[in-house]
Design an enzyme around this catalytic site. Structure first.
Site, short mmCIF file in Angstrom:
data_model
loop_
_atom_site.label_atom_id
_atom_site.label_comp_id
_atom_site.label_asym_id
_atom_site.label_seq_id
_atom_site.Cartn_x
_atom_site.Cartn_y
_atom_site.Cartn_z
N TYR A 153 14.63 -17.85 12.91
CA TYR A 153 13.53 -17.28 12.32
C TYR A 153 13.28 -15.70 12.74
O TYR A 153 13.36 -15.37 13.86
CB TYR A 153 12.39 -17.86 11.78
N CYS A 154 13.17 -14.82 11.74
CA CYS A 154 12.59 -13.16 12.28
C CYS A 154 11.15 -13.33 11.45
O CYS A 154 10.54 -14.19 10.99
CB CYS A 154 13.65 -12.39 11.81
N PHE A 155 10.89 -12.03 11.28
CA PHE A 155 9.52 -11.75 10.55
C PHE A 155 9.48 -12.22 9.19
O PHE A 155 8.53 -13.07 8.91
CB PHE A 155 9.08 -10.41 10.61
N GLY B 164 14.59 -12.23 6.81
CA GLY B 164 15.72 -11.22 6.42
C GLY B 164 16.59 -10.91 7.14
O GLY B 164 17.29 -11.72 7.70
N TRP C 16 8.56 -15.92 9.94
CA TRP C 16 7.29 -16.07 10.39
C TRP C 16 6.14 -15.93 9.48
O TRP C 16 5.40 -16.59 9.58
CB TRP C 16 7.24 -14.83 11.52
#
Length: 384
Positions: free
Chosen positions: A98-100, A103, A127
């Site tokens: 995962y990232c923020f 994306g 996140w």
């Protein structure tokens, strides 16, 4: 760019509840501000690279930012990042990326892993989506039946909380015992990490809850407002124990356990120095409330206790802890209790530690049927 058909999964709280291994590809500075429970930080870009890419994005747009990112994270740097992901996936084959927001960064990490022969999904919404879900869980938990455990300092309220099936140890999550002397050897969590740990615990508790009577601020963090308001309105139990019993608890918590915690982190000698510094600084911070004369008396007693402690007499700390309780903490709690009673707080039971544990277990069992977060209704009835 991401390859076609690279898998993604929904931001489902089941990932958190199950303790799914998570790869957080955000920069270290973002991770330090707050991560998802169970996550390890294996960033796509370090803090400096992220900063430079962010400037490029603001000045020249997304295409320029992507081009700079590909330039900064290439060659041996790229190889090292991919290798770190692969090594983690080899140890945790069910890991998710995962990232923020789920994306570009998580898609790039997923693509590079795919090109290296490792296929792992990313989280849609990343996140941000899972954080929103965890915070929503805290809000719904505020509607569950809740019992507050109160009592004078040293009544082992946290011990009782942790023996209850529906216990929620807010001090444990905050890594702080909730008083001027409450700092623990471990560094405190960020506000976000505290909230996420609380949310994760609440995922396992669909029924009645038990929490300690706390201020909204515990150390460096604050209890989420909806949950705190529910605590203020909840019925209460109050533990009453004699002074000598409470002093024994404080010696264990604030002397023996604190010394052990510092020694484990820093070694016996440095740990002992850090422990003394923490306790003496904590006492000094009460100067305004204690007054000069009382503070100086307690400081002399504390210094004598430290000297005796070095010769193996930990009980010597009773000499300064006892007056600190009777002259400061006990009157402060009695004032707090009167304000609660004047505000209409419902007190279901007052008794010794064991009777309060039994009363809490009984109350939680009677209210366990409410497992879907329905709002509390009616006036709580005192226990027999």
């Amino acid at each position: 760019m991401a390859r076609p058909n690279l898998p993604s999964i929904d931001a489902d709280l089941a990932l958190i509840r199950a303790g799914k291994p998570l790869i957080d590809v955000r920069a270290p500075v973002e991770f330090a501000q707050g991560a998802l429970p169970g996550a390890v930080n294996l960033p796509l870009m370090n803090d400096n690279e992220r900063h430079r890419v962010g400037i490029a994005y603001k000045k020249h747009g997304q295409a320029a930012a992507i081009a700079l990112g590909e330039q900064l994270v290439s060659g041996d740097v790229k190889h090292a990042r991919v290798k770190a992901w692969q090594e983690y996936v080899a140890q945790h084959p069910d890991a998710v990326i995962y990232c923020f927001r789920g994306g570009l960064r998580s898609q790039i990490a997923q693509t590079w892993l795919f090109d290296a022969g490792t296929h792992r999904p990313r989280i849609n919404g990343g996140w941000k989506a899972l954080r929103q879900a965890l915070m929503a869980r805290i809000d719904t938990a505020a509607e569950q039946p809740m019992l507050v455990i109160g009592g004078l300092t040293g009544c082992a309220k946290t011990v009782l909380i942790n023996q209850l099936e529906g216990g929620v140890d807010l001090e444990g999550f905050a890594r702080h015992k909730g008083s001027a002397f409450g700092r623990m050897p471990e560094p405190p969590p960020s506000q976000i990490d505290f909230e996420h740990t609380l949310g994760k615990r609440l995922l396992t508790l669909p029924g009645s809850l038990a929490v300690e009577d706390e201020s909204r601020q515990i150390g460096n963090v604050n209890v989420p407002l909806t949950f705190w308001r529910a605590m203020e309105q909840a019925p209460r139990l109050r533990i009453e124990m004699p002074l000598d019993w409470r002093l024994a608890q404080l010696i264990q918590d604030y002397i023996i356990d604190l010394e052990r915690g510092y020694a484990e982190q820093f070694g016996p000698e440095e740990g002992w120095q850090r422990m003394q510094a923490q306790l003496s600084n904590s006492l000094a911070r009460l100067k305004k409330r204690l007054g000069d004369a009382r503070l100086q008396r307690l400081q002399r007693l504390q210094a004598l206790a430290f000297a005796a402690h070095e010769w193996g007499d930990r009980q010597a700390h009773e000499a300064w802890l006892a007056p600190l309780l009777t002259e400061y903490y006990d009157p402060l709690y009695r004032y707090h209790l009167k304000r609660q009673q004047d505000a209409g707080a419902v007190e279901l039971h007052v008794g010794d530690w064991e009777s309060c544990r039994e009363a809490a277990q009984q109350w939680l069992a009677e209210h366990a049927a409410n497992r879907h977060g329905h709002a509390r209704s009616g006036v709580p009835q005192p226990l027999a």
